[in-house]
Design an enzyme around this catalytic site. Structure first.
Site, mmCIF file in Angstrom:
data_model
loop_
_atom_site.group_PDB
_atom_site.id
_atom_site.type_symbol
_atom_site.label_atom_id
_atom_site.label_comp_id
_atom_site.label_asym_id
_atom_site.label_seq_id
_atom_site.Cartn_x
_atom_site.Cartn_y
_atom_site.Cartn_z
ATOM 1 N N THR A 97 -3.295 -1.684 4.469
ATOM 2 C CA THR A 97 -2.166 -1.165 3.693
ATOM 3 C C THR A 97 -2.703 -0.708 2.347
ATOM 4 O OG1 THR A 97 -0.570 -2.623 4.773
ATOM 5 C CG2 THR A 97 0.050 -1.711 2.640
ATOM 6 N N LYS A 172 4.824 2.346 5.902
ATOM 7 C CA LYS A 172 4.564 0.933 5.600
ATOM 8 C C LYS A 172 5.212 0.545 4.272
ATOM 9 C CE LYS A 172 2.914 -3.221 5.912
ATOM 10 N NZ LYS A 172 1.513 -3.571 6.078
ATOM 11 N N LYS A 240 0.652 -6.706 -4.258
ATOM 12 C CA LYS A 240 -0.228 -5.535 -4.147
ATOM 13 C C LYS A 240 0.493 -4.403 -3.448
ATOM 14 C CE LYS A 240 -2.776 -4.802 -0.719
ATOM 15 N NZ LYS A 240 -2.770 -3.960 0.513
#
Length: 287
Positions: A97, A172, A240
């Site tokens: 990701t 995502k 993150k």
């Protein structure tokens, strides 16, 4: 069966690479900590490599699942990076990701070398990786995706091409935005029920079958009520991911007010010492 390299053997990459080996693919693995690669080979066979470049040499597909943008650049680029070892026509499949920006950057570099590139971040957590039932969101060309999809099927429940390079990463981001809001709502509901003196498990048995039901409710309510969070997707990693979402929102002019708020709630959990706790630990703020 294909010749594969798998780069990154963390809680996700280790079982994902294992599913590939179980399907009969020839798998060479690399990990920044060599001991993990050796442990993987001891369990699944295959061969460890000293560098990403060595792992990629002769591979039809090079698959990666590392930490962040900088980690991905490091495993792809430079004299010891995967791109240096890949032959023309090979395809790099990135399950990390990361930002859509670094994805497009690396896609362009790969294209210049005659290498395919598919961004393919996953959702489903450690359990999904271990059980081979991940949801995979992909970006790239039709040709590269069509070649890579049968390989990714080894650990996928669903796998879809959603657009050009970067589309998988944008999807995502949508996934993480949904999770952030859902988890805060679930945390508030569980904490509310406890304050009200209700049996949380009995309530969830009822409301999970209605419009309030979600994967998070079904899979996290028991551990939330028991104050157990030493598992799952860490708060540090969620922050993150949310930073990527918020930065991208600024770039494209999207508004994410709830996501920005929940990100600060996760910061509170970090300050409480819960950075490695599961994302469901948001409820800790409310107890």
């Amino acid at each position: 069966m294909a010749k594969l390299a798998f780069l990154g053997l963390g809680v996700m990459g280790f079982p994902m690479a294992g599913h590939l080996a179980a399907k009969g693919h020839q798998v060479v693995v690399w990990n920044r900590t060599a001991a993990k690669a050796e442990a993987w080979v001891a369990k699944h066979g295959g061969r460890p490599a000293a560098t990403a470049r060595e792992a990629a040499e002769g591979a039809d597909f090079v698959m990666a699942c590392v930490g962040n943008d900088d980690d991905l650049r490091q495993v792809c680029l430079g004299p010891d990076g995967a791109f240096a070892g890949m032959a023309k026509g090979a395809i790099f499949v990135d399950h990390t990701t990361v930002s859509a920006a670094v994805t497009r950057e690396l896609h362009g570099i790969a294209a210049g070398q005659g290498i395919g590139f598919v961004d393919a971040p996953v959702s489903g957590g450690q359990a999904g990786a271990e059980n081979g039932v991940l949801s995979i969101m992909c970006g790239g060309s039709d040709t590269d995706y069509a070649a890579a999809e049968p390989v990714m099927a080894a650990f996928a429940r669903v796998c879809r091409l959603l657009g050009e390079s970067g589309a998988g990463q944008l999807a995502k981001m949508m996934n993480q935005i949904c999770i952030a809001g859902l988890m805060q709502g679930l945390s508030e509901a569980m904490a509310f029920g406890q304050k009200a003196g209700l049996d949380g498990e009995k309530v969830v048995e009822v409301i999970s079958q209605g419009a309030a039901g979600s994967w998070q409710m079904a899979n996290r309510h028991k551990t939330m009520l028991a104050d157990q969070f030493d598992f799952g997707f860490a708060v540090d990693w969620m922050r993150k991911d949310l930073a990527i979402c918020l930065a991208t929102a600024d770039e494209i002019g999207a508004r994410l007010p709830v996501t920005a708020l929940v990100d600060q709630f996760y910061k509170d959990v970090q300050l409480m010492g819960g950075g490695r706790n599961d994302t469901s630990s948001l409820i800790r703020r409310l107890k």
